[in-house]
Design a protein around this motif. Sequence first.
Motif, PDB file in Angstrom:
ATOM      1  N   LEU A 107     -22.766 -13.826   9.632  1.00  0.00           N
ATOM      2  CA  LEU A 107     -22.567 -15.270   9.627  1.00  0.00           C
ATOM      3  C   LEU A 107     -22.053 -15.815  10.946  1.00  0.00           C
ATOM      4  O   LEU A 107     -22.385 -16.934  11.333  1.00  0.00           O
ATOM      5  CB  LEU A 107     -21.596 -15.657   8.501  1.00  0.00           C
ATOM      6  N   ASP A 108     -21.224 -15.050  11.629  1.00  0.00           N
ATOM      7  CA  ASP A 108     -20.541 -15.580  12.815  1.00  0.00           C
ATOM      8  C   ASP A 108     -21.001 -14.948  14.125  1.00  0.00           C
ATOM      9  O   ASP A 108     -20.444 -15.244  15.176  1.00  0.00           O
ATOM     10  CB  ASP A 108     -19.031 -15.415  12.643  1.00  0.00           C
ATOM     11  N   HIS A 109     -22.014 -14.109  14.062  1.00  0.00           N
ATOM     12  CA  HIS A 109     -22.564 -13.514  15.279  1.00  0.00           C
ATOM     13  C   HIS A 109     -23.285 -14.585  16.096  1.00  0.00           C
ATOM     14  O   HIS A 109     -24.176 -15.270  15.597  1.00  0.00           O
ATOM     15  CB  HIS A 109     -23.551 -12.407  14.908  1.00  0.00           C
ATOM     16  N   ARG A 110     -22.874 -14.775  17.345  1.00  0.00           N
ATOM     17  CA  ARG A 110     -23.478 -15.812  18.182  1.00  0.00           C
ATOM     18  C   ARG A 110     -24.522 -15.248  19.138  1.00  0.00           C
ATOM     19  O   ARG A 110     -25.439 -15.952  19.559  1.00  0.00           O
ATOM     20  CB  ARG A 110     -22.391 -16.555  18.971  1.00  0.00           C
ATOM     21  N   GLY A 111     -24.422 -14.003  19.481  1.00  0.00           N
ATOM     22  CA  GLY A 111     -25.401 -13.424  20.385  1.00  0.00           C
ATOM     23  C   GLY A 111     -25.106 -13.761  21.842  1.00  0.00           C
ATOM     24  O   GLY A 111     -24.145 -14.466  22.156  1.00  0.00           O
ATOM     25  N   PRO A 112     -25.945 -13.277  22.761  1.00  0.00           N
ATOM     26  CA  PRO A 112     -25.673 -13.401  24.191  1.00  0.00           C
ATOM     27  C   PRO A 112     -26.164 -14.698  24.842  1.00  0.00           C
ATOM     28  O   PRO A 112     -25.965 -14.895  26.031  1.00  0.00           O
ATOM     29  CB  PRO A 112     -26.426 -12.201  24.770  1.00  0.00           C
ATOM     30  N   ILE A 113     -26.804 -15.590  24.093  1.00  0.00           N
ATOM     31  CA  ILE A 113     -27.382 -16.795  24.683  1.00  0.00           C
ATOM     32  C   ILE A 113     -26.351 -17.919  24.645  1.00  0.00           C
ATOM     33  O   ILE A 113     -25.957 -18.373  23.562  1.00  0.00           O
ATOM     34  CB  ILE A 113     -28.656 -17.243  23.947  1.00  0.00           C
ATOM     35  N   PRO A 114     -25.889 -18.400  25.786  1.00  0.00           N
ATOM     36  CA  PRO A 114     -24.903 -19.491  25.802  1.00  0.00           C
ATOM     37  C   PRO A 114     -25.401 -20.736  25.065  1.00  0.00           C
ATOM     38  O   PRO A 114     -26.553 -21.139  25.221  1.00  0.00           O
ATOM     39  CB  PRO A 114     -24.711 -19.776  27.298  1.00  0.00           C
ATOM     40  N   GLY A 115     -24.532 -21.296  24.242  1.00  0.00           N
ATOM     41  CA  GLY A 115     -24.856 -22.524  23.539  1.00  0.00           C
ATOM     42  C   GLY A 115     -25.561 -22.344  22.217  1.00  0.00           C
ATOM     43  O   GLY A 115     -25.809 -23.328  21.512  1.00  0.00           O
ATOM     44  N   ALA A 116     -25.908 -21.111  21.858  1.00  0.00           N
ATOM     45  CA  ALA A 116     -26.625 -20.876  20.605  1.00  0.00           C
ATOM     46  C   ALA A 116     -25.690 -21.029  19.407  1.00  0.00           C
ATOM     47  O   ALA A 116     -24.488 -20.807  19.507  1.00  0.00           O
ATOM     48  CB  ALA A 116     -27.247 -19.487  20.604  1.00  0.00           C
ATOM     49  N   GLU A 117     -26.265 -21.423  18.279  1.00  0.00           N
ATOM     50  CA  GLU A 117     -25.494 -21.565  17.044  1.00  0.00           C
ATOM     51  C   GLU A 117     -25.416 -20.251  16.278  1.00  0.00           C
ATOM     52  O   GLU A 117     -26.264 -19.372  16.425  1.00  0.00           O
ATOM     53  CB  GLU A 117     -26.155 -22.600  16.120  1.00  0.00           C
ATOM     54  N   THR A 118     -24.415 -20.163  15.417  1.00  0.00           N
ATOM     55  CA  THR A 118     -24.333 -19.052  14.477  1.00  0.00           C
ATOM     56  C   THR A 118     -25.017 -19.445  13.166  1.00  0.00           C
ATOM     57  O   THR A 118     -25.261 -20.625  12.888  1.00  0.00           O
ATOM     58  CB  THR A 118     -22.877 -18.695  14.157  1.00  0.00           C
ATOM     59  N   ARG A 119     -25.286 -18.445  12.355  1.00  0.00           N
ATOM     60  CA  ARG A 119     -25.872 -18.684  11.035  1.00  0.00           C
ATOM     61  C   ARG A 119     -24.942 -19.556  10.187  1.00  0.00           C
ATOM     62  O   ARG A 119     -25.392 -20.458   9.483  1.00  0.00           O
ATOM     63  CB  ARG A 119     -26.123 -17.339  10.358  1.00  0.00           C
ATOM     64  N   ARG A 120     -23.650 -19.317  10.251  1.00  0.00           N
ATOM     65  CA  ARG A 120     -22.709 -20.105   9.461  1.00  0.00           C
ATOM     66  C   ARG A 120     -22.741 -21.585   9.877  1.00  0.00           C
ATOM     67  O   ARG A 120     -22.688 -22.479   9.028  1.00  0.00           O
ATOM     68  CB  ARG A 120     -21.287 -19.571   9.615  1.00  0.00           C
ATOM     69  N   GLU A 121     -22.813 -21.834  11.172  1.00  0.00           N
ATOM     70  CA  GLU A 121     -22.833 -23.219  11.645  1.00  0.00           C
ATOM     71  C   GLU A 121     -24.059 -23.965  11.117  1.00  0.00           C
ATOM     72  O   GLU A 121     -23.960 -25.137  10.720  1.00  0.00           O
ATOM     73  CB  GLU A 121     -22.785 -23.253  13.170  1.00  0.00           C
ATOM     74  N   VAL A 122     -25.208 -23.282  11.095  1.00  0.00           N
ATOM     75  CA  VAL A 122     -26.416 -23.912  10.560  1.00  0.00           C
ATOM     76  C   VAL A 122     -26.276 -24.128   9.053  1.00  0.00           C
ATOM     77  O   VAL A 122     -26.562 -25.212   8.536  1.00  0.00           O
ATOM     78  CB  VAL A 122     -27.667 -23.065  10.855  1.00  0.00           C
ATOM     79  N   ALA A 123     -25.816 -23.105   8.342  1.00  0.00           N
ATOM     80  CA  ALA A 123     -25.662 -23.209   6.891  1.00  0.00           C
ATOM     81  C   ALA A 123     -24.702 -24.325   6.519  1.00  0.00           C
ATOM     82  O   ALA A 123     -24.944 -25.074   5.554  1.00  0.00           O
ATOM     83  CB  ALA A 123     -25.174 -21.881   6.317  1.00  0.00           C
ATOM     84  N   ASP A 124     -23.616 -24.471   7.268  1.00  0.00           N
ATOM     85  CA  ASP A 124     -22.616 -25.495   6.944  1.00  0.00           C
ATOM     86  C   ASP A 124     -23.155 -26.903   7.150  1.00  0.00           C
ATOM     87  O   ASP A 124     -22.951 -27.789   6.314  1.00  0.00           O
ATOM     88  CB  ASP A 124     -21.352 -25.289   7.788  1.00  0.00           C
ATOM     89  N   ARG A 125     -23.854 -27.132   8.271  1.00  0.00           N
ATOM     90  CA  ARG A 125     -24.308 -28.509   8.529  1.00  0.00           C
ATOM     91  C   ARG A 125     -25.489 -28.879   7.637  1.00  0.00           C
ATOM     92  O   ARG A 125     -25.541 -29.997   7.111  1.00  0.00           O
ATOM     93  CB  ARG A 125     -24.631 -28.717  10.010  1.00  0.00           C
ATOM     94  N   VAL A 126     -26.434 -27.956   7.449  1.00  0.00           N
ATOM     95  CA  VAL A 126     -27.544 -28.233   6.538  1.00  0.00           C
ATOM     96  C   VAL A 126     -27.020 -28.436   5.121  1.00  0.00           C
ATOM     97  O   VAL A 126     -27.416 -29.358   4.415  1.00  0.00           O
ATOM     98  CB  VAL A 126     -28.591 -27.097   6.576  1.00  0.00           C
ATOM     99  N   GLY A 127     -26.084 -27.569   4.716  1.00  0.00           N
ATOM    100  CA  GLY A 127     -25.520 -27.668   3.379  1.00  0.00           C
ATOM    101  C   GLY A 127     -24.829 -28.990   3.133  1.00  0.00           C
ATOM    102  O   GLY A 127     -24.939 -29.575   2.043  1.00  0.00           O
ATOM    103  N   ALA A 128     -24.117 -29.498   4.123  1.00  0.00           N
ATOM    104  CA  ALA A 128     -23.423 -30.779   3.970  1.00  0.00           C
ATOM    105  C   ALA A 128     -24.417 -31.901   3.708  1.00  0.00           C
ATOM    106  O   ALA A 128     -24.184 -32.787   2.871  1.00  0.00           O
ATOM    107  CB  ALA A 128     -22.584 -31.069   5.209  1.00  0.00           C
TER     108      ALA A 128
END
Length: 203
Positions: A107-128
Amino acid sequence: MTHPHAEHTEHDLVGGWHDSHLTSRGRRDAHLVAEELLRRRSTSRPSRITTSDLARCSETAEILAVTLGAPVTADSRLREISFGEAEGRPNEWLTQRQAPSPDHNRLDHRGPIPGAETRREVADRVGACIRELMGDPDHDHIVITHGYALTFVITAWMQIPSDAVGFASFATSPGAITHLRLDEYWRNRTLLSLADTAHLSTG
């Protein structure tokens, strides 16, 4: 539904928040989607369209709105996952720099690309966004989003919390329709069809 064929796909570029437009094929398919949704439209409730604000989705929404006579609301929370600095670059550029998500931190893995979103961030905003739409039972809701974000439309609608969607994935394709139905008596939430593209074969 997911937006139809877009320019970034045609040119093999990373999508995300890169604001590409529909191709001629995409516009044709958007009209086919509109005709299919008109055929399926309920006679008991009016339709309402909520779309990602990125061009490939908002252009789709405009086409649907004309056919369905439905109002459109743009909502940035329905955007695709952000790939940060990779957006608009060749997919090969991202592939060379991407790191696999670890099983212990999906959920919170951001990876090496600066500015990329995490899975949790997408799930939270879409879910809202989806939870707000669920508060409006007087309309049939048409949601226009992106391939990755669609998973979290479905999980939010099924009321699966973000903490539980680390491994969830619902595959789709451009211009596909996913049909979600609420049973008004039993209150069950049914995934009637996932990523249906039969309507596109007539084009």
